[in-house]
Design a protein around this motif. Structure first.
Motif, PDB file in Angstrom:
ATOM      1  N   HIS A   8      50.903  40.287  35.840  1.00  0.00           N
ATOM      2  CA  HIS A   8      51.212  38.863  36.076  1.00  0.00           C
ATOM      3  C   HIS A   8      49.776  38.292  36.340  1.00  0.00           C
ATOM      4  O   HIS A   8      49.384  38.186  37.400  1.00  0.00           O
ATOM      5  CB  HIS A   8      52.170  38.481  37.143  1.00  0.00           C
ATOM      6  N   HIS A  10      46.662  34.881  35.266  1.00  0.00           N
ATOM      7  CA  HIS A  10      46.271  33.663  34.739  1.00  0.00           C
ATOM      8  C   HIS A  10      45.032  33.689  34.312  1.00  0.00           C
ATOM      9  O   HIS A  10      44.140  34.098  35.251  1.00  0.00           O
ATOM     10  CB  HIS A  10      46.783  32.541  35.704  1.00  0.00           C
ATOM     11  N   ASP A 239      49.767  37.582  40.229  1.00  0.00           N
ATOM     12  CA  ASP A 239      49.768  36.077  39.880  1.00  0.00           C
ATOM     13  C   ASP A 239      48.261  35.634  40.353  1.00  0.00           C
ATOM     14  O   ASP A 239      48.108  34.582  40.980  1.00  0.00           O
ATOM     15  CB  ASP A 239      50.695  35.675  41.066  1.00  0.00           C
TER      16      ASP A 239
HETATM   17 ZN    ZN Z   1      51.828  32.892  37.746  1.00  0.00          ZN
END
Ligand code: ZN
Ligand code: ZN
Length: 274
Positions: A8, A10, A239
């Motif tokens: 995960h 970005h 994340d």
């Molecule tokens: Zn995310």
């Protein structure tokens, strides 16, 4: 210690990340800290309802307009290919983080018909408030925080039961990121039943639970509920919205997941399993 893949991350292709990250620098960071693999799971969110969606209101707007932008699929996939060439020793997966995929079933379906993605995360960031979807962080401190967690779990359950496009449930503990000081220290026992119901449904559908290291780290007890309810696999996700955060806190997360009963697979690219 062998770290798990970071499933995960970005990069500049996520609408809320843009200049803060770079796929190339995220790959460099992953190699530097010894991750075997990374998945670039860019945000896929929508402002307006599309024809095949399942709107929860009766106006064209799903939420207030903000900075949400569509994913540049072509540019993103080109960048994935470039990184695979530049970093042959790192396994690089494509992916998306689909926001409220049970409501935006048409929009997400359209995207998945244009390109295939190795990892599809399902995420709930928003709940209905005054007729529109609103990010949990905007109203958590103004309401009974435990009631919001209960609402959140109820919507997660609907998301699991009515959408099968995602393989991994991302940040099941998302409201905790915005936990208001006024609510006192988070007591997970107060919402154990609600979490167990979510985990049971996810386990019954054969899917994977993420431990998210951008949220306050889940406890071994909470991950143990996942194990108890029949959960088969755990995905690790930082994340990260900056390259420095790729694989962040994975050593701590590994300890938590191990304490809950899950083990690394023989295949180091796989999820951890019971
Ligand atoms: Zn995310
Ligand atoms: Zn998210």
């Amino acid at each position: 210690m062998m770290l798990p893949p970071d499933n995960h991350i970005h990069t500049q292709f996520s609408w809320d990340t843009r200049t803060r990250s770079s796929m190339i620098r995220a790959c460099e960071q992953a190699e530097q800290i010894g991750l075997p693999a990374v998945a670039f799971t860019e945000h896929v969110d929508f402002i307006q309802w599309g024809a095949q969606d399942k709107p929860m209101n009766d106006v064209p707007e799903a939420r207030a307009p903000g900075s949400i932008q569509p994913l540049d699929v072509e540019g993103y996939l080109a960048s994935i290919l470039e990184c695979r060439e530049r970093f042959p020793d790192l396994r690089i997966w494509s992916g998306i983080e689909a926001g409220e995929p049970h409501l935006f079933s048409g929009g997400v379906g359209d995207l998945l018909s244009q390109a295939s993605f190795d990892r599809v995360l399902g995420s709930l960031h928003s709940l209905p408030r005054e007729g529109l979807l609103v990010g949990v962080g905007w109203f958590l401190s103004g309401e009974n925080a435990y009631d919001v967690v209960r609402d959140y779990c109820a919507e997660l359950l609907r998301m699991i039961e009515t959408s099968d496009v995602f393989e991994v449930l991302a940040h099941f503990d998302y409201p905790r990121r915005y936990w208001p000081r006024s609510a006192g220290p988070y007591e997970e026992a107060k919402v154990e039943a609600e979490h167990r119901a979510v985990f049971r449904a996810l386990a019954d559908s054969g899917r994977v639970l993420e431990i998210n290291t951008a949220s306050p780290l889940a406890s071994a007890a909470a991950m143990g509920w996942w194990y108890d309810e029949g959960g088969g696999a755990v995905s690790f996700g930082s994340d990260a919205h900056t390259p420095q955060r790729v694989g962040d806190c994975f050593e701590e997360a590994v300890d938590v997941v191990e304490a809950a009963g899950f083990r690394p697979s023989k295949d180091r690219y796989d999820f951890w399993r019971r």
